[in-house]
Design a protein around this motif. Sequence first.
Motif, PDB file in Angstrom:
ATOM      1  N   GLN A   1     -11.691  -0.738   5.514  1.00 54.45           N
ATOM      2  CA  GLN A   1     -10.897  -2.102   6.094  1.00 54.45           C
ATOM      3  C   GLN A   1      -9.491  -1.793   5.800  1.00 54.45           C
ATOM      4  O   GLN A   1      -8.274  -2.490   6.205  1.00 54.45           O
ATOM      5  N   HIS A   2      -9.330  -2.452   4.129  1.00 54.43           N
ATOM      6  CA  HIS A   2      -8.484  -3.642   3.261  1.00 54.43           C
ATOM      7  C   HIS A   2      -7.846  -1.251   3.424  1.00 54.43           C
ATOM      8  O   HIS A   2      -6.428  -1.584   2.887  1.00 54.43           O
ATOM      9  N   GLU A   3      -8.234  -0.281   2.612  1.00 60.59           N
ATOM     10  CA  GLU A   3      -7.466   0.859   3.103  1.00 60.59           C
ATOM     11  C   GLU A   3      -7.382   1.228   4.069  1.00 60.59           C
ATOM     12  O   GLU A   3      -5.907   2.101   3.774  1.00 60.59           O
ATOM     13  N   LEU A   4      -7.868   1.529   5.158  1.00 62.59           N
ATOM     14  CA  LEU A   4      -7.273   1.826   6.079  1.00 62.59           C
ATOM     15  C   LEU A   4      -5.934   1.138   6.521  1.00 62.59           C
ATOM     16  O   LEU A   4      -4.670   1.290   6.979  1.00 62.59           O
ATOM     17  N   ASP A   5      -6.011  -0.584   6.116  1.00 56.65           N
ATOM     18  CA  ASP A   5      -4.977  -1.123   6.573  1.00 56.65           C
ATOM     19  C   ASP A   5      -3.570  -0.121   5.427  1.00 56.65           C
ATOM     20  O   ASP A   5      -2.447  -0.534   6.261  1.00 56.65           O
ATOM     21  N   HIS A   6      -3.534  -0.492   4.471  1.00 57.70           N
ATOM     22  CA  HIS A   6      -2.437   0.074   3.792  1.00 57.70           C
ATOM     23  C   HIS A   6      -1.994   1.568   4.350  1.00 57.70           C
ATOM     24  O   HIS A   6      -0.943   1.859   3.846  1.00 57.70           O
ATOM     25  N   LEU A   7      -2.806   2.614   5.406  1.00 59.89           N
ATOM     26  CA  LEU A   7      -1.901   3.799   5.501  1.00 59.89           C
ATOM     27  C   LEU A   7      -1.842   3.377   7.021  1.00 59.89           C
ATOM     28  O   LEU A   7      -0.667   4.011   7.504  1.00 59.89           O
TER      29      LEU A   7
ATOM     30  N   GLY B   1      -8.936  -8.109  -4.268  1.00 65.49           N
ATOM     31  CA  GLY B   1      -7.747  -7.629  -4.513  1.00 65.49           C
ATOM     32  C   GLY B   1      -7.383  -6.166  -4.234  1.00 65.49           C
ATOM     33  O   GLY B   1      -8.074  -5.965  -3.805  1.00 65.49           O
ATOM     34  N   CYS B   2      -5.884  -5.706  -5.283  1.00 70.18           N
ATOM     35  CA  CYS B   2      -5.615  -4.998  -4.996  1.00 70.18           C
ATOM     36  C   CYS B   2      -4.388  -4.247  -6.044  1.00 70.18           C
ATOM     37  O   CYS B   2      -4.240  -4.603  -6.405  1.00 70.18           O
ATOM     38  N   LEU B   3      -4.915  -2.794  -6.319  1.00 72.51           N
ATOM     39  CA  LEU B   3      -4.456  -2.303  -7.412  1.00 72.51           C
ATOM     40  C   LEU B   3      -2.804  -2.324  -7.723  1.00 72.51           C
ATOM     41  O   LEU B   3      -2.449  -2.378  -8.236  1.00 72.51           O
ATOM     42  N   SER B   4      -2.672  -3.076  -5.618  1.00 69.94           N
ATOM     43  CA  SER B   4       0.010  -2.647  -5.401  1.00 69.94           C
ATOM     44  C   SER B   4      -0.200  -4.766  -5.796  1.00 69.94           C
ATOM     45  O   SER B   4       0.916  -4.088  -5.623  1.00 69.94           O
TER      46      SER B   4
ATOM     47  N   THR C   1      -1.328   6.098   0.299  1.00 75.65           N
ATOM     48  CA  THR C   1      -0.016   5.334   0.170  1.00 75.65           C
ATOM     49  C   THR C   1       0.215   4.526  -0.963  1.00 75.65           C
ATOM     50  O   THR C   1       1.541   4.434  -1.101  1.00 75.65           O
ATOM     51  N   GLN C   2      -0.267   4.109  -1.816  1.00 75.10           N
ATOM     52  CA  GLN C   2      -0.877   3.177  -2.897  1.00 75.10           C
ATOM     53  C   GLN C   2       0.385   4.686  -3.873  1.00 75.10           C
ATOM     54  O   GLN C   2       0.498   3.994  -5.182  1.00 75.10           O
ATOM     55  N   LEU C   3       0.242   5.882  -4.289  1.00 71.97           N
ATOM     56  CA  LEU C   3       0.695   7.042  -4.951  1.00 71.97           C
ATOM     57  C   LEU C   3       2.125   6.960  -4.002  1.00 71.97           C
ATOM     58  O   LEU C   3       2.133   8.098  -4.946  1.00 71.97           O
TER      59      LEU C   3
END
Length: 171
Positions: free
Chosen positions: A134-140, A92-95, A50-52
């Motif tokens: 959990q953080h990455e799946l939230d992005h999806l 933190g988050c790269l976005s 999602t972040q890409l």
Amino acid sequence: MALREVLTWPDQRLLEVAADVPLVDDAVRTLIDDMLETMYAAPGVGLAATQLGVPWRVVVMDCRDAEGERSPLALVNARIVDRAGTVLWREGCLSLPGVTAEIERSERVTVEYLDRDGEPQRLEAINLLAVCIQHELDHLDGHLYLDRLGLLERKATLLEYDDARAEAVAS
Ligand code: NI
């Protein structure tokens, strides 16, 4: 492999809900390789497709300790099937470059997913790796960690983010 641009808040593509990958093929493996290269270059410990701007359920991470060897992990179509405990973690988050916030997460999660060969896998994770999953799946699902903050804390974090961005532009 290629570096790709990481979208930053408030890019509205970060709010899209990603779809399951129908088949783990070479296009998906290329995406995984690009995501890992982009994550390591940032540097970061995790990245979601999602972040890409790619609306597929693919995440990558590497949560080794500082001295450890690289241990890249790619999860396709991952689902959390069990969770336990609670932990507060500063994320933190790269976005959202330049800011962090303490977020409440499950301390342990069990996740089922497809690996880069399309094989079903099951993983039990604790602490940093569990938080990262959990953080990455939230992005999806179109969520940033901001969505897990109270209104006041969300506002304060976004003000800090605006300041950090203004400084980055000025310098
Ligand atoms: Ni993130």
